[in-house]
Scaffold this active site. Structure first.
Site, PDB file in Angstrom:
ATOM      1  N   SER A 196       0.848  -1.197   0.000  1.00 42.76           N
ATOM      2  CA  SER A 196       0.000   0.000   0.000  1.00 42.76           C
ATOM      3  C   SER A 196       0.881   1.242   0.000  1.00 42.76           C
ATOM      4  O   SER A 196       1.660   1.448  -0.937  1.00 42.76           O
ATOM      5  CB  SER A 196      -0.946  -0.029   1.204  1.00 42.76           C
ATOM      6  N   THR A 197       0.819   2.070   1.030  1.00 41.74           N
ATOM      7  CA  THR A 197       1.602   3.300   1.071  1.00 41.74           C
ATOM      8  C   THR A 197       3.096   2.995   0.961  1.00 41.74           C
ATOM      9  O   THR A 197       3.629   2.193   1.713  1.00 41.74           O
ATOM     10  CB  THR A 197       1.336   4.064   2.381  1.00 41.74           C
ATOM     11  N   ASP A 217      -4.132  -5.137   5.925  1.00 47.28           N
ATOM     12  CA  ASP A 217      -4.600  -5.903   4.781  1.00 47.28           C
ATOM     13  C   ASP A 217      -3.554  -6.954   4.394  1.00 47.28           C
ATOM     14  O   ASP A 217      -2.367  -6.642   4.295  1.00 47.28           O
ATOM     15  CB  ASP A 217      -4.879  -4.974   3.600  1.00 47.28           C
ATOM     16  N   MET A 237      -0.097   0.972   5.203  1.00 47.65           N
ATOM     17  CA  MET A 237      -0.869   1.207   6.417  1.00 47.65           C
ATOM     18  C   MET A 237      -1.885   0.091   6.633  1.00 47.65           C
ATOM     19  O   MET A 237      -2.346  -0.533   5.686  1.00 47.65           O
ATOM     20  CB  MET A 237      -1.590   2.559   6.337  1.00 47.65           C
ATOM     21  N   HIS A 274      -2.710  -0.874  -3.287  1.00 47.58           N
ATOM     22  CA  HIS A 274      -3.854   0.001  -3.029  1.00 47.58           C
ATOM     23  C   HIS A 274      -3.708   1.299  -3.823  1.00 47.58           C
ATOM     24  O   HIS A 274      -2.848   2.118  -3.527  1.00 47.58           O
ATOM     25  CB  HIS A 274      -3.963   0.333  -1.539  1.00 47.58           C
TER      26      HIS A 274
END
Length: 370
Positions: free
Chosen positions: A190-191, A313, A310, A217
């Protein structure tokens, strides 16, 4: 409690005002000043030393990308980019993440978005997350990925490849090889993920002996630009996956923004399945949904990777993979994560077989597969 000091940068007076109001509505955030362009942002950043900067991409005098590059060289600070939902905006956003931006938030309806409040919660969340990483930015300890030169593909579908960890021998990129359906790598991030994906995928050889299914993401439109950018840099093929596509060795498949990505078996082969069922944990695509689908595959050797991001997931999906069959996991070490949320959750759940820094993930994966 010390507030998060934010410098807001946008060439529109209206957007500067609305973004400032959204941020200051949160009791933990203080907007210390506003800048009208990239040059003014650089000057005010030197004077005020903000904790976080919000930075528009499209601005006169000095645009957001030019300002970001100077910030990362001269005075590293966490930057949250404001991007438009256009193809050019998506390409520029991918470039901003490569240059070191912490993350981005999309303007819902163009450069001057009267409905910017729709993404207000996301903007506040990203600013708060960025503030938690400011110490690492100031110390210059964030991972840096050396970008290999972009060499356009020839008419024979070959590319020259330079390993991301330094100069070396160049290798031709060969054609796609059919996968026999017995090996699969799955990856969630993600991030910080785009830059981390670049580090891993550019270090894999063209003859990598398995397909790689990826959930990053990102909103719709941005994953295609990400895939195209990575494809131009990698020896393996990188593409935004299509529904019903057969998964082949030597290819990385990125889930499209707005769609869940599952892998299914059809006549012994691996096939992509996309759908738009409800988001899981606020995410569509979801790493958990990808991992859970892979847990149901039989007679397939599986390797699962969780990198910077973050939240948590991927942890539930990885647990299901462990419960239903053999899988070897590689989790990114905290030392190289932009955000240690997703890897931390997997480690704390006792699901990590290998915990390695970003620069060692590709090497570890290749050793495990061979």
């Amino acid at each position: 409690m010390k507030k998060i000091r934010v410098l807001v940068t946008d060439d529109s007076a209206f957007m500067r005002k609305v973004i400032s109001d959204i941020l200051q509505d949160d009791p933990e955030i203080e907007v210390i000043d506003r800048a009208r362009n990239g040059l003014e942002c650089l000057e005010k950043s030197k004077q005020l030393k903000p904790d976080v900067i919000t930075l528009d991409i499209e601005m006169p005098i000095m645009n957001g990308l030019e300002a970001l590059e100077q910030l990362m060289k001269q005075q590293p600070v966490p930057v949250v980019m404001l991007s438009s939902l256009t193809r050019d905006g998506a390409d520029a956003t991918i470039r901003a993440l490569e240059l070191g931006a912490f993350d981005f938030v999309t303007k819902p309806s163009g450069p001057i978005s009267l409905d910017i409040h729709k993404v207000g919660d996301r903007l506040v969340e990203r600013v708060k997350a960025a503030a938690q990483e400011q110490t690492r930015f100031k110390r210059g300890t964030l991972p840096f990925v050396q970008q290999p030169p972009v060499v356009p593909p020839s008419s024979m579908n070959t590319k020259m490849w330079v390993k991301a960890d330094g100069p070396g021998t160049t290798f031709p990129r060969t054609g796609i090889g059919r996968n026999d359906g017995t090996k699969l790598v799955v990856l969630g991030t993600s991030t910080g993920g785009p830059k981390a994906l670049q580090a891993v995928l550019t270090s894999l050889p063209a003859e990598f002996p398995a397909p790689i299914a990826i959930v990053q993401h990102m909103p719709a439109g941005f994953t295609k630009s990400l895939a195209q950018r990575l494809d131009s840099l990698c020896a393996i093929r990188v593409t935004e996956v299509m529904d019903g596509e057969w998964l082949e060795s030597g290819t990385a498949y990125i889930a499209p923004g707005g769609y869940h990505f599952e892998v299914q078996q059809v006549n012994g082969r691996l096939q992509a399945k996309l759908h738009q069922q409800e988001p899981r944990g606020g995410h569509r695509p979801s790493v958990d949904i990808l991992f859970e689908s892979v847990s149901r595959l039989t007679k397939v050797d599986k390797w699962a990777i969780i990198m910077t991001g973050m939240g948590n997931d991927g942890t539930k999906g990885l647990k299901q993979m462990k419960d239903l069959g053999h899988v070897t996991s590689i989790i990114e070490d905290e030392s190289s994560c932009v955000v240690f949320g997703m890897p931390r959750a997997a480690i704390q759940a006792g699901l990590a077989d290998n915990v390695v820094p970003l620069h060692s993930i590709a090497e570890t994966l290749c050793k495990l597969l061979h």
